[in-house]
Write a protein that holds these residues in place. Structure first.
Motif, PDB file in Angstrom:
ATOM      1  N   GLN A  43      -4.414   8.848  -1.539  1.00  0.00           N
ATOM      2  CA  GLN A  43      -5.730   8.878  -0.913  1.00  0.00           C
ATOM      3  C   GLN A  43      -6.435  10.186  -1.263  1.00  0.00           C
ATOM      4  OE1 GLN A  43      -6.935   6.241   0.680  1.00  0.00           O
ATOM      5  NE2 GLN A  43      -4.989   5.160   0.370  1.00  0.00           N
TER       6      GLN A  43
ATOM      7  N   LEU B 222      -7.068   0.035  -6.034  1.00  0.00           N
ATOM      8  CA  LEU B 222      -6.746   1.241  -5.268  1.00  0.00           C
ATOM      9  C   LEU B 222      -5.604   2.007  -5.923  1.00  0.00           C
ATOM     10  CD1 LEU B 222      -6.998  -0.176  -1.633  1.00  0.00           C
ATOM     11  CD2 LEU B 222      -8.420   1.630  -2.596  1.00  0.00           C
TER      12      LEU B 222
ATOM     13  N   SER C  72      -4.061   1.593   7.710  1.00  0.00           N
ATOM     14  CA  SER C  72      -4.272   2.593   8.762  1.00  0.00           C
ATOM     15  C   SER C  72      -4.130   2.012  10.158  1.00  0.00           C
ATOM     16  CB  SER C  72      -5.660   3.236   8.605  1.00  0.00           C
ATOM     17  OG  SER C  72      -6.680   2.251   8.669  1.00  0.00           O
TER      18      SER C  72
ATOM     19  N   CYS D  96       0.811  -1.224   0.000  1.00  0.00           N
ATOM     20  CA  CYS D  96       0.000   0.000   0.000  1.00  0.00           C
ATOM     21  C   CYS D  96       0.843   1.273   0.000  1.00  0.00           C
ATOM     22  CB  CYS D  96      -0.935   0.002   1.220  1.00  0.00           C
ATOM     23  SG  CYS D  96      -2.115  -1.355   1.221  1.00  0.00           S
TER      24      CYS D  96
ATOM     25  N   THR E 150     -12.266   3.752  -3.507  1.00  0.00           N
ATOM     26  CA  THR E 150     -11.733   4.272  -2.255  1.00  0.00           C
ATOM     27  C   THR E 150     -12.172   3.363  -1.124  1.00  0.00           C
ATOM     28  OG1 THR E 150     -11.864   6.540  -3.077  1.00  0.00           O
ATOM     29  CG2 THR E 150     -11.635   6.254  -0.701  1.00  0.00           C
TER      30      THR E 150
ATOM     31  N   HIS F 185     -10.205   8.141   7.742  1.00  0.00           N
ATOM     32  CA  HIS F 185     -11.527   8.727   7.535  1.00  0.00           C
ATOM     33  C   HIS F 185     -12.365   8.641   8.801  1.00  0.00           C
ATOM     34  CE1 HIS F 185     -10.060   7.145   3.606  1.00  0.00           C
ATOM     35  NE2 HIS F 185     -10.371   8.374   3.226  1.00  0.00           N
TER      36      HIS F 185
ATOM     37  N   PHE G 283      -6.065   9.390   5.144  1.00  0.00           N
ATOM     38  CA  PHE G 283      -5.941   7.956   5.370  1.00  0.00           C
ATOM     39  C   PHE G 283      -6.917   7.520   6.458  1.00  0.00           C
ATOM     40  CE2 PHE G 283      -2.147   8.916   3.139  1.00  0.00           C
ATOM     41  CZ  PHE G 283      -1.640   7.743   2.613  1.00  0.00           C
TER      42      PHE G 283
ATOM     43  N   ALA H 147      -8.304   3.763   5.053  1.00  0.00           N
ATOM     44  CA  ALA H 147      -7.344   3.304   4.060  1.00  0.00           C
ATOM     45  C   ALA H 147      -6.653   2.035   4.536  1.00  0.00           C
ATOM     46  CB  ALA H 147      -6.317   4.399   3.800  1.00  0.00           C
TER      47      ALA H 147
END
Length: 794
Positions: free
Chosen positions: A98, A264, A277, A93, A270, A105, A103, A274
């Motif tokens: 993003q 992604l 995270s 990743c 999305t 949310h 990252f 993320a």
């Protein structure tokens, strides 16, 4: 903090450890558990809110750097071992961009209030901040049970937070569209927080999907529906990030979507939060946050963490080893090998072994000061008691920064003397009230609009997995009904005084039960046929034995399992009708003897419960795809068991015996119809015409075929299906065969009824029905084609 009058705290409650067993509107059944309201004053909350927003912003910046330029590692603000040694650092990743640079949310923090009134963060929840659904459910109860205190204290509403969450997720879509598709990815019904996931998905208006519902094609994520594949824009995940893609992350995962990471990278979908995270959820980061806050935000950390030492630093390691008995030592990272013996390793009796492990691999350990929680009154066993409480608070990223939920999930220790709160180990919860000195705005998640609304007569396209589950829900409900009717009719005609003489008359029923899996080799066991008690015990085991594969109890268990899979798509009444079935099949306690009469009573209750389920499904479910597949499964299963019973009857030497035919009418629930039409004893042509060919009888085989034909005419793909083995063609052949059949030929036969045309039609129908089931599965439960709607939206 303010406290309500004790009389106002005596509210209904619930035990979150059992959330998988109750629906969201069944909390009131759990009143005695002691849910209360934890009330926080406005000035105290304002300080917490400011500190939490700063903390979420800081953690998001750390994540952006770790998965981006990694300047913090190069400049020594972070140790490389703190990042690269973590299983939660997902290398695939790295450098995935993003939307809006977010990252994180969603974020949650576990807070503890010490006895002196200060607040501390004891853990950060950045992987999957669970619990917001429980907080919402608690609020639903307290606002209804305590409406006056709720209004008088001007408690802030939670709906504004969830509306902000909806807006945030809609804005994360990588393509401009008025119909952004957001789905919630769940590990499935066996996950301990599945109730919350289903509850939030329904509240927010999102489709709850599992990994098998999604597929990646051309670096886009698609939802498998009955009409084909439809584009997905945003995934709100409730699956740990390393399980989300078995191709690039954990290859043993059965929960994720193969190719998701590549989608992604391409920027076509999305995921919130993320992937990766969970990195900053490690408690080891807490010791670095004050310095990182000054470096990245040019501010002091406003909401302190509990004192933490990561043993990967020499000075911290020495401090921990010198005070090992006074600190709480825990794994620094989510390490599977370490967790296997973690409970024993961290026990007080193994301090020497723990010290050796820290010295050998210090990066894997972190130590924290012991936390002494403040207490709050809790109603327990008819009295108010003092219990330690912790608070989990939730934040969502918006275009204007982070927004804090004005409330949260207050968790209560089940007993005093412990310093670890877990809802999975008996902890309970309280609602959290943030009060205001002035009246608060009443906010709802529903949008008011004066514009013209597009009217809809159908819901969203049904995912293939849910269609599959509804199809088998119908099949298992009818299988349970058929099994109960067969066993009830057998027990009512079973006479212990003349067991051997009664068997020939029971042979069609027993043969059908054996074919369907309820009995095993019943005709090959001579001792069983001659021993009335053993024969009765075998029939009772076919009802109550959960370990027997085809027993009624096992079928009901499968029915409840399937009902759980479609829990978010069915009403609470429908769910209650199914969940109550299991209570009627509980074996007697204290080894008491169960009599055949008791079993018949239990079967009657089961049939009433199933009738309630079928009635609710037919009267309350809209005639959309979910109902259609449920009814298709029911019709197909009923046709199978009726054909099996009729075939076994024709193979019996007693096929024309009125007692045998009366049993067939009883199982087919057609006795009253027969008596209203004929004044004679059951006659084989008339009985078979009623149960096999009467298209006005809802219990006949032809009626089931006709209903299936109607259902197929409304399915999206069957209108285009011209293959010989398509479901539509199979049904047309079955219907043509049955409509040309004349049961009057059976009157002229004295034996070998199964070799007649009627017998051959029944046998051919029995061969075709499994093919029909396979055709349905091939056409609708696994997809490779993109729907027309999906093509237009690419």
């Amino acid at each position: 903090m303010r406290e309500l009058d004790c009389a106002h705290v005596l509210e209904c409650g619930h035990q979150c450890a059992a959330v998988g067993e109750v629906s969201e509107y069944d909390f009131c059944a759990l009143v005695p558990q002691g849910l209360g309201a934890f009330v926080i004053a406005p000035d105290e909350w304002s300080k917490l809110e400011t500190g939490l927003i700063q903390r979420a912003t800081l953690l998001n910046k750390i994540l952006a750097d770790c998965y981006g330029n990694q300047d913090l590692i190069r400049s020594r603000w972070l140790s490389p071992a703190l990042v690269f040694a973590q299983p939660d650092f997902l290398r695939p990743c790295h450098n995935i961009r993003q939307a809006n640079g977010n990252f994180l949310h969603f974020y949650a923090a576990d807070l503890a209030r010490s006895p002196d009134g200060r607040w501390w963060v004891i853990s950060d929840r950045t992987q999957i901040p669970t619990g917001a659904g429980y907080a919402l459910a608690n609020r639903l109860i307290t606002s209804r049970i305590l409406p006056e205190p709720f209004r008088e204290n001007n408690v802030h509403r939670l709906a504004g937070f969830f509306r902000a969450a909806q807006n945030t997720l809609a804005q994360l879509a990588p393509r401009p569209s008025e119909n952004t598709r957001v789905v919630m990815l769940t590990p499935g019904p066996h996950n301990e927080t599945y109730f919350e996931q289903a509850y939030l998905a329904r509240y927010l208006g999102y489709m709850l999907v599992e990994g098998q519902d999604l597929t990646v094609r051309d670096n886009h994520v698609w939802l498998k529906t009955l009409s084909g594949l439809e584009r997905v824009d945003v995934i709100l995940r409730r699956v740990d990030d390393d399980f989300c893609d078995p191709l690039e992350l954990r290859n043993d995962s059965m929960l994720g979507v193969p190719g998701l990471v590549e989608a992604l990278r391409a920027g076509n979908v999305t995921v919130a939060n993320a992937l990766g995270s969970g990195l900053v959820q490690s408690p080891a980061f807490m010791s670095f946050l004050p310095g990182l806050c000054r470096h990245l935000l040019s501010e002091e950390l406003k909401l302190p963490s509990v004192a933490t030492w990561w043993c990967g630093q020499k000075s911290a390691q020495k401090h921990v080893l010198d005070r090992l008995d006074k600190l709480v030592v825990k794994p620094a990272f989510r390490n599977y090998a370490l967790n296997a013996d973690a409970e024993n390793l961290f026990a007080a009796a193994n301090r020497d072994k723990l010290k050796q492990r820290i010295e050998f691999d210090p990066d894997q350990f972190v130590a924290q000061e012991r936390v002494e929680f403040s207490t709050a009154p809790t109603w327990e066993n008819g009295a108010l008691v003092s219990r330690a409480v912790g608070l989990r608070v939730y934040l969502v990223a918006t275009p204007d920064g982070y927004r804090v939920m004005p409330g949260g999930l207050t968790r209560v220790l089940p007993e005093s003397g412990k310093n670890f709160i877990s809802m999975q180990h008996g902890g309970t919860s309280k609602d959290t009230w943030i009060v205001s000195e002035t009246p608060v705005e009443e906010i709802t998640l529903l949008h008011n609009t004066n514009q013209n609304v597009e009217l809809r007569r159908t819901g969203n396209n049904l995912p293939s997995r849910l269609a599959d589950n509804f199809f088998w829900l119908g099949r298992y409900s009818e299988r349970a009904d058929a099994t109960a009717r067969l066993l009830r009719t057998t027990l009512l005609r079973f006479n212990p005084e003349r067991n051997g003489g009664a068997l020939p008359l029971l042979a069609p029923l027993l043969q059908t039960l054996e074919t369907q899996g309820q009995l095993t080799n019943i005709f090959e066991q001579k001792d069983l046929r001659q021993n009335a008690e053993a024969f009765e015990a075998e029939l009772l085991a076919a009802i109550f034995d959960p370990a027997r594969g085809g027993s009624l109890r096992h079928t009901i268990d499968n029915l409840q399992r399937l009902a759980m899979f479609v829990r978010d798509r069915t009403s609470n009444d429908l769910w209650r009708a199914i969940s109550n079935l299991d209570e009627r099949l509980v074996s007697p306690a204290n080894n008491s003897v169960l009599l055949a009469g008791d079993a018949v009573g239990a079967l009657n209750e089961i049939l009433l419960g199933l009738a309630a389920f079928h009635g609710l499904a037919r009267e309350n479910m809209t005639r959309a795809q979910a109902w259609r597949f449920l009814d298709m499964g029911l019709r197909l299963e009923r046709a199978v068991y009726l054909c099996t019973l009729l075939n076994a009857t024709l193979r019996s030497p007693e096929a024309d015996n009125p007692s045998v035919l009366e049993a067939v009418l009883d199982v087919a629930d057609s006795s009253i119809t027969y008596r209203s039409r004929y004044t004679l004893l059951p006659h084989i042509p008339a009985v078979f015409d009623l149960v096999l060919l009467d298209d006005k009888n809802p219990r006949s085989v032809l009626f089931q075929i006709e209903q299936l034909v109607q259902h197929f005419s409304h399915l999206p793909l069957e209108r285009e299906a011209d293959q010989p083995d398509s479901g539509k063609n199979i049904l047309q052949e079955c219907r043509a065969r049955l409509t040309k059949t004349d049961t009057r030929e059976l009157a002229s036969l004295k034996n070998n009824w199964h070799a007649s045309q009627v017998g051959e039609v029944i046998q051919q129908t029995l061969r075709d029905l499994p093919k029909l089931s396979d055709a349905i599965a091939a056409a609708y439960f696994a997809h490779s084609a993109i729907s027309r709607t999906g093509r237009e939206n690419v």
